[in-house]
Design a protein around this motif. Structure first.
Motif, short mmCIF file in Angstrom:
data_model
loop_
_atom_site.label_atom_id
_atom_site.label_comp_id
_atom_site.label_asym_id
_atom_site.label_seq_id
_atom_site.Cartn_x
_atom_site.Cartn_y
_atom_site.Cartn_z
N THR A 133 0.41 -1.78 2.99
CA THR A 133 -0.34 -1.46 1.78
C THR A 133 -1.84 -1.60 2.02
N LEU A 134 -2.24 -2.70 2.67
CA LEU A 134 -3.66 -2.93 2.97
C LEU A 134 -4.20 -1.85 3.90
N HIS A 135 -3.40 -1.48 4.90
CA HIS A 135 -3.82 -0.46 5.87
C HIS A 135 -4.03 0.90 5.18
N LEU A 136 -3.06 1.29 4.35
CA LEU A 136 -3.16 2.58 3.67
C LEU A 136 -4.30 2.57 2.64
N SER A 137 -4.53 1.43 2.01
CA SER A 137 -5.63 1.32 1.05
C SER A 137 -6.96 1.54 1.75
N ALA A 138 -7.12 0.90 2.92
CA ALA A 138 -8.35 1.06 3.70
C ALA A 138 -8.50 2.50 4.17
#
Length: 227
Positions: A73-78
């Motif tokens: 989730t953090l990776h895709l958000s970034a």
């Protein structure tokens, strides 16, 4: 949000409050405190506008509707944030920032104004030299939050409706939209429409005003020994 607001409010207060004290005072104290709150709210609006835009993009992206780990989730958000900057330019992060900042100015100006107004009202029952207790200051902040909610919620709803109308290709002005709704729904229907979400908003505003206006100075004075 609290840290950004607190920093801006501290700086604004250091400049404005001295202008409201002493024989050469150029501002009423209530006005100085209201202005400090409004300035801090505006700074908060500009500082948080990019994160608000990215949050909206992430929340409306269909990829986040599936189950995934927090790291993915953090990776895709970034990735979404990076894509917005590359494709639309870094200036796109400030889309709508002026409206959002103006809204925060109005929010915090009314919160401080009404809270200080109720503090002044409660102070009338005190004897000379006596100051308000923490409980009474908290009560004033709660009442200020209630008054601010009544003053600002209809505007928030109106802004949201105008934005929805523009997305649908209708460039109706806020005044025209308000008049049309009054004609269609009548006064009672209009009040019901513009006070939607009052309960959650009321709790949020009241708690925020008590914490930032009344309790934060107490914690600050305890930590740094200023009175």
């Amino acid at each position: 949000k609290g840290a950004v607001f607190g920093l801006a409010h501290h700086i604004a207060s250091q400049i404005l409050i001295p202008m409201a004290k002493g024989e050469d005072a150029t501002l009423p104290l209530t006005l100085a405190m209201t202005m400090a709150g409004g300035i801090a709210g505006g700074f908060q609006g500009y500082a948080l506008s990019p994160t608000l835009l990215l949050k909206t993009r992430i929340m409306t992206d269909s990829i986040f509707r599936q189950s995934m780990s927090i790291w993915k989730t953090l990776h895709l958000s970034a990735t979404i944030g990076y894509r917005v900057v590359v494709i639309e330019g870094i200036q796109s992060l400030m889309k709508g920032s002026n409206v959002f900042a103006l809204k925060r100015v109005f929010d915090w100006s009314t919160r401080y104004f009404f809270a200080d107004l109720f503090e002044s009202w409660l102070s009338r029952s005190l004897s000379e030299g006596e100051s308000l207790s923490l409980l009474k200051k908290s009560l004033a902040s709660l009442l200020g939050g209630v008054a601010s909610t009544y003053a600002t919620l209809p505007l928030d709803v109106l802004v949201a409706k105008v934005q929805d109308a523009k997305k649908a290709g209708d460039n109706t002005s806020a005044l025209s939209l308000f008049k049309n709704e009054l004609k269609e729904k009548g006064l009672q229907g209009l009040v019901s429409s513009y006070m939607r979400g009052f309960g959650p908003r009321l709790w949020h505003v009241c708690l925020t005003v008590v914490v930032l206006k009344t309790l934060s100075p107490v914690v600050y004075n305890h930590l740094f020994g200023q009175h």
